[in-house]
Design a protein around this motif. Structure first.
Motif, PDB file in Angstrom:
ATOM      1  N   GLN A  66     -39.536 -26.601 -56.626  1.00 47.86           N
ATOM      2  CA  GLN A  66     -38.320 -25.887 -57.021  1.00 47.86           C
ATOM      3  C   GLN A  66     -38.422 -24.368 -56.862  1.00 47.86           C
ATOM      4  OE1 GLN A  66     -35.406 -27.274 -57.440  1.00 47.86           O
ATOM      5  NE2 GLN A  66     -36.444 -29.215 -56.991  1.00 47.86           N
ATOM      6  N   PRO A  67     -39.556 -23.735 -57.161  1.00 49.11           N
ATOM      7  CA  PRO A  67     -39.655 -22.300 -56.889  1.00 49.11           C
ATOM      8  C   PRO A  67     -39.488 -21.958 -55.410  1.00 49.11           C
ATOM      9  CG  PRO A  67     -41.353 -22.948 -58.441  1.00 49.11           C
ATOM     10  CD  PRO A  67     -40.716 -24.221 -57.958  1.00 49.11           C
ATOM     11  N   ALA A  68     -40.013 -22.809 -54.519  1.00 45.71           N
ATOM     12  CA  ALA A  68     -39.865 -22.554 -53.084  1.00 45.71           C
ATOM     13  C   ALA A  68     -38.407 -22.625 -52.671  1.00 45.71           C
ATOM     14  CB  ALA A  68     -40.688 -23.560 -52.284  1.00 45.71           C
ATOM     15  N   ILE A  69     -37.682 -23.617 -53.183  1.00 51.13           N
ATOM     16  CA  ILE A  69     -36.270 -23.776 -52.824  1.00 51.13           C
ATOM     17  C   ILE A  69     -35.410 -22.714 -53.487  1.00 51.13           C
ATOM     18  CG2 ILE A  69     -34.271 -25.302 -53.001  1.00 51.13           C
ATOM     19  CD1 ILE A  69     -36.243 -27.675 -52.946  1.00 51.13           C
ATOM     20  N   ARG A  70     -35.526 -22.577 -54.809  1.00 55.94           N
ATOM     21  CA  ARG A  70     -34.636 -21.682 -55.536  1.00 55.94           C
ATOM     22  C   ARG A  70     -34.881 -20.216 -55.207  1.00 55.94           C
ATOM     23  NH1 ARG A  70     -35.408 -25.307 -60.240  1.00 55.94           N
ATOM     24  NH2 ARG A  70     -36.900 -23.800 -61.076  1.00 55.94           N
ATOM     25  N   GLY A  71     -36.146 -19.851 -54.972  1.00 55.18           N
ATOM     26  CA  GLY A  71     -36.428 -18.465 -54.597  1.00 55.18           C
ATOM     27  C   GLY A  71     -35.768 -18.093 -53.284  1.00 55.18           C
ATOM     28  N   THR A  72     -35.780 -19.034 -52.321  1.00 56.10           N
ATOM     29  CA  THR A  72     -35.155 -18.784 -51.019  1.00 56.10           C
ATOM     30  C   THR A  72     -33.642 -18.719 -51.141  1.00 56.10           C
ATOM     31  OG1 THR A  72     -36.970 -19.903 -49.873  1.00 56.10           O
ATOM     32  CG2 THR A  72     -34.905 -19.661 -48.678  1.00 56.10           C
ATOM     33  N   LEU A  73     -33.037 -19.672 -51.839  1.00 56.81           N
ATOM     34  CA  LEU A  73     -31.581 -19.675 -51.972  1.00 56.81           C
ATOM     35  C   LEU A  73     -31.089 -18.486 -52.785  1.00 56.81           C
ATOM     36  CD1 LEU A  73     -30.832 -23.468 -52.520  1.00 56.81           C
ATOM     37  CD2 LEU A  73     -30.777 -22.141 -50.397  1.00 56.81           C
ATOM     38  N   SER A  74     -31.885 -18.053 -53.761  1.00 53.42           N
ATOM     39  CA  SER A  74     -31.500 -16.903 -54.571  1.00 53.42           C
ATOM     40  C   SER A  74     -31.370 -15.644 -53.722  1.00 53.42           C
ATOM     41  CB  SER A  74     -32.527 -16.681 -55.688  1.00 53.42           C
ATOM     42  OG  SER A  74     -32.239 -15.501 -56.409  1.00 53.42           O
ATOM     43  N   ILE A  75     -32.357 -15.420 -52.854  1.00 54.76           N
ATOM     44  CA  ILE A  75     -32.304 -14.198 -52.046  1.00 54.76           C
ATOM     45  C   ILE A  75     -31.227 -14.305 -50.970  1.00 54.76           C
ATOM     46  CG2 ILE A  75     -33.998 -14.691 -50.204  1.00 54.76           C
ATOM     47  CD1 ILE A  75     -35.209 -11.891 -50.945  1.00 54.76           C
ATOM     48  N   LEU A  76     -30.958 -15.505 -50.461  1.00 55.16           N
ATOM     49  CA  LEU A  76     -29.868 -15.673 -49.501  1.00 55.16           C
ATOM     50  C   LEU A  76     -28.515 -15.408 -50.159  1.00 55.16           C
ATOM     51  CD1 LEU A  76     -31.070 -18.845 -47.552  1.00 55.16           C
ATOM     52  CD2 LEU A  76     -30.837 -16.526 -46.625  1.00 55.16           C
ATOM     53  N   ASP A  77     -28.324 -15.921 -51.375  1.00 49.45           N
ATOM     54  CA  ASP A  77     -27.070 -15.684 -52.085  1.00 49.45           C
ATOM     55  C   ASP A  77     -26.857 -14.190 -52.334  1.00 49.45           C
ATOM     56  OD1 ASP A  77     -26.232 -18.327 -52.229  1.00 49.45           O
ATOM     57  OD2 ASP A  77     -27.222 -18.695 -54.150  1.00 49.45           O
ATOM     58  N   SER A  78     -27.913 -13.501 -52.743  1.00 44.09           N
ATOM     59  CA  SER A  78     -27.783 -12.054 -52.975  1.00 44.09           C
ATOM     60  C   SER A  78     -27.509 -11.320 -51.676  1.00 44.09           C
ATOM     61  CB  SER A  78     -29.062 -11.516 -53.628  1.00 44.09           C
ATOM     62  OG  SER A  78     -29.205 -11.999 -54.951  1.00 44.09           O
ATOM     63  N   THR A  88     -32.266 -24.278 -46.595  1.00 40.78           N
ATOM     64  CA  THR A  88     -31.855 -23.061 -45.892  1.00 40.78           C
ATOM     65  C   THR A  88     -30.871 -23.385 -44.778  1.00 40.78           C
ATOM     66  OG1 THR A  88     -33.950 -21.933 -46.359  1.00 40.78           O
ATOM     67  CG2 THR A  88     -32.675 -21.113 -44.498  1.00 40.78           C
ATOM     68  N   ARG A  89     -31.164 -24.423 -44.015  1.00 41.34           N
ATOM     69  CA  ARG A  89     -30.261 -24.843 -42.940  1.00 41.34           C
ATOM     70  C   ARG A  89     -28.901 -25.265 -43.511  1.00 41.34           C
ATOM     71  NH1 ARG A  89     -31.473 -29.929 -39.009  1.00 41.34           N
ATOM     72  NH2 ARG A  89     -31.713 -30.873 -41.061  1.00 41.34           N
ATOM     73  N   ASP A  90     -28.929 -26.011 -44.616  1.00 39.53           N
ATOM     74  CA  ASP A  90     -27.673 -26.409 -45.260  1.00 39.53           C
ATOM     75  C   ASP A  90     -26.878 -25.180 -45.692  1.00 39.53           C
ATOM     76  OD1 ASP A  90     -28.504 -29.022 -44.948  1.00 39.53           O
ATOM     77  OD2 ASP A  90     -29.130 -29.269 -47.041  1.00 39.53           O
ATOM     78  N   TRP A  91     -27.578 -24.198 -46.259  1.00 42.06           N
ATOM     79  CA  TRP A  91     -26.921 -22.989 -46.754  1.00 42.06           C
ATOM     80  C   TRP A  91     -26.254 -22.235 -45.606  1.00 42.06           C
ATOM     81  CZ3 TRP A  91     -26.823 -17.770 -46.086  1.00 42.06           C
ATOM     82  CH2 TRP A  91     -26.296 -16.987 -47.118  1.00 42.06           C
TER      83      TRP A  91
END
Length: 330
Positions: A100-112, A170-173
Motif C-alpha cells: 500500500q505505501p508503494a501504491i498510495r505514495g505514487t498516486l498521492s504525488i500524481l494527484d498533487s 499508475t497506468r490506470d491513473w
C-alpha cells in the motif's frame, strides 16, 4: 530543461542521492521532499552536495501516502522525480508496510501534480520486476503484467508484487485522468554501485547492494535459482535525469535499466572481485566458499540506451565500485 525546478523524493537513499547529484550537476534546481530534519541534514551536509547548495532546497512531507500530501511541494515545479518507495524488508505486514505505501505514495504525488499547472513531466522509479512474468522468456520495460496475488510474507516476491501493482495503478491513473504532463516509469534491475551517503559497511549493506554483498561475497549457498539481472546506480540516476526532457514520450512511457548484452552468472561476481581485490580474499574479508544458482531473467533494456543515447556501465565496473567502497569503510 536545466535551471528549472525539480521536486525529488527519496533523496537520502542510494538511488535518490545519486539522482540528486546527477540533477544538480546537470544544472537543475532541486526541491528535495524529506520526511524529517535528520534526513534533510544528511543530504545538506554530504560532501557531494556542497558545490550545489544554492540549487538545493527542501520541503518536509511527513506522510507520503496522505491525500494532498504533496500539494504544497509541487507548487512552481516543472518536473517531479518520485523515487521514495518501501524496500522488501520495510516491515512485517506486506500490505501495510510494502504494497500500500508503494501504491498510495505514487498516486498521492500524481494527484498533487495534476493540481499544479507548472508540471511538465513526472518520472517514477519502478522496477524491472514490474513487467516480469517470472518466466525465462525475454521481456522489456514496455510489457505489462496482470495484478499478481500478493504473498503473505515480506521478501522478494512481496516487493515484486508491490511494483507490479504500483505500475498498474499508475497506468490506470493516466488513462482515467489524462493529465497535461507525461508520466515516465524508470525500471532498473538490481541496483549496485557506490552509495555516497554510506559511512559504515552496515550502511552500505542496504537494498540491492546488501543482497550482492551477502549472496556473492559472503559464502552463501543458494540452489533454487536467483535472478541474474542488475545495473549500475550511476546509470539509473542518469536515466532518471535524461528522462526529464527526452522528446516524444507520449502520455506514458517506460525505460528499463539493466545489462541486456552482458550474460553473467552469480558465481562470476566473486571472480571479478578477486581480480581487483585479491588481498580481501586472502585476509578473509571476502570469501570464496558458497555458490548461487542463477535464474535467467532476460530483461532487455537496450531500447533505453538507444533512445537516450547512453551506454550502460559494465557488471565489472559495478562490482569493482561496490566492493572497493566496502573495503574503504569500517
Amino acid at each position: 530543461m536545466p535551471n528549472e525546478l525539480v521536486l525529488l523524493t527519496g533523496a537520502s537513499g542510494q538511488i535518490g542521492f545519486r539522482t540528486l547529484i546527477q540533477a544538480l550537476s546537470s544544472g537543475y534546481h532541486v526541491r528535495a521532499a524529506v520526511r524529517s530534519q535528520r534526513k534533510q541534514d544528511l543530504i545538506a551536509n554530504a560532501s557531494a552536495t556542497q558545490p550545489y547548495l544554492k540549487q538545493l532546497s527542501f520541503v518536509h512531507v511527513t506522510d507520503f501516502e496522505k491525500d494532498g500530501a504533496f500539494d504544497d511541494a509541487v507548487q512552481g515545479v516543472s518536473y517531479i522525480i518520485h523515487i521514495a518507495s518501501p524496500l522488501s524488508d520495510a516491515g512485517t505486514d506486506v500490505q501495510r508496510d510494502i504494497v500500500q505505501p508503494a501504491i498510495r505514495g505514487t498516486l498521492s504525488i500524481l494527484d498533487s501534480a495534476s493540481k499544479a499547472s507548472s508540471v511538465k513531466r513526472v518520472v517514477i522509479t519502478s522496477s524491472s520486476l514490474a513487467t516480469w512474468s517470472f518466466a525465462p522468456d525475454p521481456y522489456t520495460a514496455s510489457d505489462f503484467q496482470p495484478d499478481p496475488e500478493v504473498p503473505k510474507e515480506p521478501g522478494f516476491f512481496a516487493y515484486a508484487a508491490s511494483k507490479k501493482l504500483a505500475l498498474n495503478r499508475t497506468r490506470d491513473w493516466v488513462q482515467e485522468k489524462k493529465p497535461g504532463f507525461a508520466v515516465i516509469n524508470i525500471m532498473p534491475s538490481f541496483v549496485w554501485g557506490r552509495n555516497e551517503n554510506a559511512t559504515t559497511r552496515a550502511d552500505l549493506a542496504q537494498g540491492s547492494n546488501g543482497m550482492l554483498l551477502k549472496l556473492a561475497l559472503g559464502g552463501a549457498n543458494i540452489d533454487q535459482g536467483f535472478p541474474n539481472s542488475a545495473c549500475h546506480v550511476d546509470d539509473v540516476a542518469e536515466v532518471h535525469v535524461r528522462a526529464l526532457d527526452v522528446p516524444d514520450v507520449g502520455p506514458l512511457r517506460n525505460f528499463g535499466v539493466g545489462w541486456s548484452k552482458e550474460k553473467w552468472q552469480w558465481d562470476d561476481i566473486k571472480e571479478i572481485a578477486r581480480k581487483h581485490y585479491p588481498e580481501a580474499f586472502e585476509d578473509g574479508t571476502f570469501v570464496s566458499s558458497g555458490s548461487i544458482k542463477s535464474a535467467e531473467m532476460a530483461f532487455d533494456a537496450s531500447e533505453t540506451e538507444k533512445t537516450l543515447g547512453i551506454e550502460f556501465k559494465s557488471l565489472e565496473t559495478a562490482i569493482k565500485d561496490l566492493a572497493g567502497q566496502y573495503l574503504e569503510l569500517k
